[in-house]
Design a protein around this motif. Structure first.
Motif, PDB file in Angstrom:
ATOM      1  N   TRP A   7       0.828  -1.217   0.000  1.00 23.29           N
ATOM      2  CA  TRP A   7       0.000   0.000   0.000  1.00 23.29           C
ATOM      3  C   TRP A   7       0.854   1.256   0.000  1.00 23.29           C
ATOM      4  O   TRP A   7       0.490   2.267  -0.597  1.00 23.29           O
ATOM      5  CB  TRP A   7      -0.971   0.006   1.180  1.00 23.29           C
ATOM      6  N   ILE A  10       1.933   1.679  -3.554  1.00 22.39           N
ATOM      7  CA  ILE A  10       0.807   2.152  -4.358  1.00 22.39           C
ATOM      8  C   ILE A  10       0.603   3.648  -4.123  1.00 22.39           C
ATOM      9  O   ILE A  10       0.423   4.424  -5.066  1.00 22.39           O
ATOM     10  CB  ILE A  10      -0.469   1.349  -4.040  1.00 22.39           C
ATOM     11  N   ILE A  14       0.793   6.927  -6.734  1.00 28.47           N
ATOM     12  CA  ILE A  14      -0.193   8.001  -6.864  1.00 28.47           C
ATOM     13  C   ILE A  14       0.475   9.357  -6.678  1.00 28.47           C
ATOM     14  O   ILE A  14       0.214  10.302  -7.437  1.00 28.47           O
ATOM     15  CB  ILE A  14      -1.353   7.798  -5.860  1.00 28.47           C
ATOM     16  N   LYS A  93       0.599   0.003 -10.070  1.00 26.02           N
ATOM     17  CA  LYS A  93      -0.809   0.001  -9.640  1.00 26.02           C
ATOM     18  C   LYS A  93      -1.228   1.389  -9.172  1.00 26.02           C
ATOM     19  O   LYS A  93      -2.313   1.867  -9.489  1.00 26.02           O
ATOM     20  CB  LYS A  93      -1.031  -0.992  -8.502  1.00 26.02           C
ATOM     21  N   GLY A  94      -0.363   2.053  -8.418  1.00 30.00           N
ATOM     22  CA  GLY A  94      -0.666   3.391  -7.939  1.00 30.00           C
ATOM     23  C   GLY A  94      -0.796   4.398  -9.065  1.00 30.00           C
ATOM     24  O   GLY A  94      -1.694   5.245  -9.063  1.00 30.00           O
ATOM     25  N   ILE A  96      -1.630   3.719 -12.167  1.00 28.22           N
ATOM     26  CA  ILE A  96      -2.856   3.411 -12.906  1.00 28.22           C
ATOM     27  C   ILE A  96      -4.078   3.888 -12.129  1.00 28.22           C
ATOM     28  O   ILE A  96      -5.011   4.463 -12.715  1.00 28.22           O
ATOM     29  CB  ILE A  96      -2.924   1.907 -13.230  1.00 28.22           C
ATOM     30  N   ILE A  97      -4.090   3.690 -10.814  1.00 29.61           N
ATOM     31  CA  ILE A  97      -5.203   4.184  -9.992  1.00 29.61           C
ATOM     32  C   ILE A  97      -5.309   5.703 -10.118  1.00 29.61           C
ATOM     33  O   ILE A  97      -6.388   6.262 -10.306  1.00 29.61           O
ATOM     34  CB  ILE A  97      -5.028   3.749  -8.518  1.00 29.61           C
ATOM     35  N   GLY A  98      -4.176   6.395 -10.020  1.00 26.30           N
ATOM     36  CA  GLY A  98      -4.183   7.848 -10.152  1.00 26.30           C
ATOM     37  C   GLY A  98      -4.621   8.313 -11.537  1.00 26.30           C
ATOM     38  O   GLY A  98      -5.357   9.292 -11.660  1.00 26.30           O
ATOM     39  N   VAL A 100      -6.626   6.701 -13.601  1.00 28.02           N
ATOM     40  CA  VAL A 100      -8.071   6.462 -13.733  1.00 28.02           C
ATOM     41  C   VAL A 100      -8.851   7.519 -12.953  1.00 28.02           C
ATOM     42  O   VAL A 100      -9.865   8.034 -13.441  1.00 28.02           O
ATOM     43  CB  VAL A 100      -8.423   5.037 -13.269  1.00 28.02           C
ATOM     44  N   LEU A 101      -8.383   7.868 -11.763  1.00 29.71           N
ATOM     45  CA  LEU A 101      -9.049   8.934 -10.998  1.00 29.71           C
ATOM     46  C   LEU A 101      -8.977  10.266 -11.736  1.00 29.71           C
ATOM     47  O   LEU A 101      -9.949  11.024 -11.767  1.00 29.71           O
ATOM     48  CB  LEU A 101      -8.429   9.059  -9.607  1.00 29.71           C
ATOM     49  N   THR A 102      -7.824  10.558 -12.345  1.00 29.30           N
ATOM     50  CA  THR A 102      -7.692  11.777 -13.139  1.00 29.30           C
ATOM     51  C   THR A 102      -8.674  11.773 -14.294  1.00 29.30           C
ATOM     52  O   THR A 102      -9.334  12.778 -14.567  1.00 29.30           O
ATOM     53  CB  THR A 102      -6.258  11.919 -13.677  1.00 29.30           C
TER      54      THR A 102
END
Length: 125
Positions: A7, A10, A14, A93-94, A96-98, A100-102
């Motif tokens: 975590w 990740i 981000i 992963k972090g 990609i998460i960021g 997608v949130l963007t």
């Protein structure tokens, strides 16, 4: 690998993406100031007026709002490939998460922008 350590990596991904967004923003502002300086320096006004209208109308404002979703592709994908070579999967992963949130925040912002600026079409009147 412990769950806590993953975590943290990740979250590091981000935060790396947020830093990349900041760098991209600074570069975009610098390019915009350079274009504005070139427009004001060029002596012939007929060509520059058309360019000025193109750059400063609603169209250019919409492109600036949409721009982060499009431009992040140019720096997120290379960073992911570099991190793949280093096998830093949790950081990927972090990122990609960021990203997608963007993208989701960008879609919401564009939707709000167009719903406030475009006149409503009334059918049947």
């Amino acid at each position: 690998m412990s769950g806590s350590n993953e975590w943290q990596k990740i979250l590091r991904g981000i935060l790396l993406l947020i830093a990349l967004h900041g760098i991209a923003f600074v570069i975009a502002v610098a390019i915009g100031l350079l274009i504005y300086a070139l427009i004001t320096i060029v002596p012939s006004r007929s060509d520059t007026q058309a360019l000025f209208i193109l750059l400063n109308g609603y169209t250019s404002l919409a492109f600036m709002v949409i721009g982060i979703g499009i431009s992040q592709m140019f720096y997120v994908i290379p960073v992911i490939f570099v991190l793949l070579l280093d096998r830093r999967y949790a950081t990927i992963k972090g990122i990609i998460i960021g990203a997608v949130l963007t993208l989701l925040f960008n879609i919401a912002g564009v939707t709000l922008f167009f719903s406030w600026t475009l006149p409503s079409l009334q059918v049947g009147r």
